[in-house]
Design an enzyme around this catalytic site. Sequence first.
Site, short mmCIF file in Angstrom:
data_model
loop_
_atom_site.label_atom_id
_atom_site.label_comp_id
_atom_site.label_asym_id
_atom_site.label_seq_id
_atom_site.Cartn_x
_atom_site.Cartn_y
_atom_site.Cartn_z
N LYS A 115 0.85 -1.13 -0.02
CA LYS A 115 0.03 -0.05 0.15
C LYS A 115 0.76 1.33 0.08
O LYS A 115 0.54 2.28 -0.44
CB LYS A 115 -0.95 0.04 1.09
CG LYS A 115 -2.18 -0.99 0.94
CD LYS A 115 -3.39 -0.63 1.84
CE LYS A 115 -4.49 -1.49 1.34
NZ LYS A 115 -5.70 -1.18 2.35
N LYS A 197 -6.93 -11.97 -10.07
CA LYS A 197 -8.43 -11.97 -9.01
C LYS A 197 -9.60 -11.06 -9.70
O LYS A 197 -8.81 -9.69 -9.59
CB LYS A 197 -8.13 -11.82 -7.44
CG LYS A 197 -8.37 -12.96 -6.80
CD LYS A 197 -7.99 -12.86 -5.36
CE LYS A 197 -8.72 -12.01 -4.58
NZ LYS A 197 -8.47 -12.17 -3.29
N LYS A 200 -12.56 -4.86 -7.85
CA LYS A 200 -13.13 -3.39 -8.43
C LYS A 200 -12.10 -2.60 -8.99
O LYS A 200 -12.81 -1.62 -9.48
CB LYS A 200 -13.70 -2.80 -7.06
CG LYS A 200 -12.39 -2.62 -5.96
CD LYS A 200 -12.96 -1.83 -4.74
CE LYS A 200 -11.68 -1.34 -4.04
NZ LYS A 200 -11.29 -2.30 -2.74
#
Length: 333
Positions: A115, A197, A200
């Site tokens: 992140k 995967k 969104k």
Amino acid sequence: MENEKKVLLSGIQPSGDLHLGNYLGAIRNWAQLSDQFDCYWFMADLHTITVRQVPAELRRRTLVQIATYIACGLDPDRNTIFVQSHVPAHAQLGWVLQCYTMFGELSRMTQFKDKSAKHADNINAGLFTYPSLMAADILLYQPDFVPVGADQKQHVEICRDIANRFNGVYGETFKIPEPYIPKAGARVMSLNQPGTKMSKSMPEGCVFLMEKPEDILRKFKRAVTDSDTVDPVRYDPENKPGVANLMQIYAAVTGRSYPQIEEEFSGQGYGAFKSAVGEAVVETLRPIREETERLLADKGYLETVYRAGAQRAEHIARRTLSKVYRKVGFLAP
Ligand code: TRP
């Protein structure tokens, strides 16, 4: 008896709209867990602000997420459903546990590394100490099990380390939880990039639970397959990952086996197959979407659910927090 059941807890960040991968991989399997466990599910809103959020969107998604869980079968009378920021003990124990978490440990968290690479302009302290807050979320409720995806296993491990460290200094305080990796969750891949995967962040390959049927059908029609022409619907994940993914989705929503699916589409091309998968998904999601919409129209009911949930959660959480405050030496108020 209710209080002899083992306790299970999980948090879900309301940071994106829920999709078919979340549903088939996780949410769908949660409803039945309440037969066996005393279940706590919370919207991890405190965690979402470690990356920048649009306030109105965060509020909307938190409510939609609660409605969706109920629509997917989580019965509020048999599950404790609440919002993390409604139970102050999370932030309070989170602070204490930061003081029992080592800088070195936090530096090794792969999610922090990922992140901070992705949000290089906002590497804030919360992003770094996130695992201490997550440990607090868990330990407050003394759960036996924490159902998490593979990406969160490291966070459950550091939670166990923190709990053991605290117990080592102050005596038995926290129960040491186990990660609970559900047996049969489908791993749904992106429709247009079957090597990754469903997510969104790649909306063209992602089917959202609240999406309109015509958009869902369009996405399935555009799903990546391959150039096989003779009986192309065969389960071969190595060589035909796109087809295998569609077959997995079709199997998950219809309950059919791979051989049955191969037989059903023998002699047919991808066009018919992709339409059939799209239709089946639309029909599976229709009642969920309709029920979610019905619930969202009844804000009063949703409020009753999350207030009652926060009250039940608060009751348990406060007991653990008081114990911790006493052990570390805070003067009783
Ligand atoms: N970190 C989890 C995620 O990103 C969400 C989460 C927060 C959580 N607190 C938790 C999961 C406690 C399980 C238990 O998916």
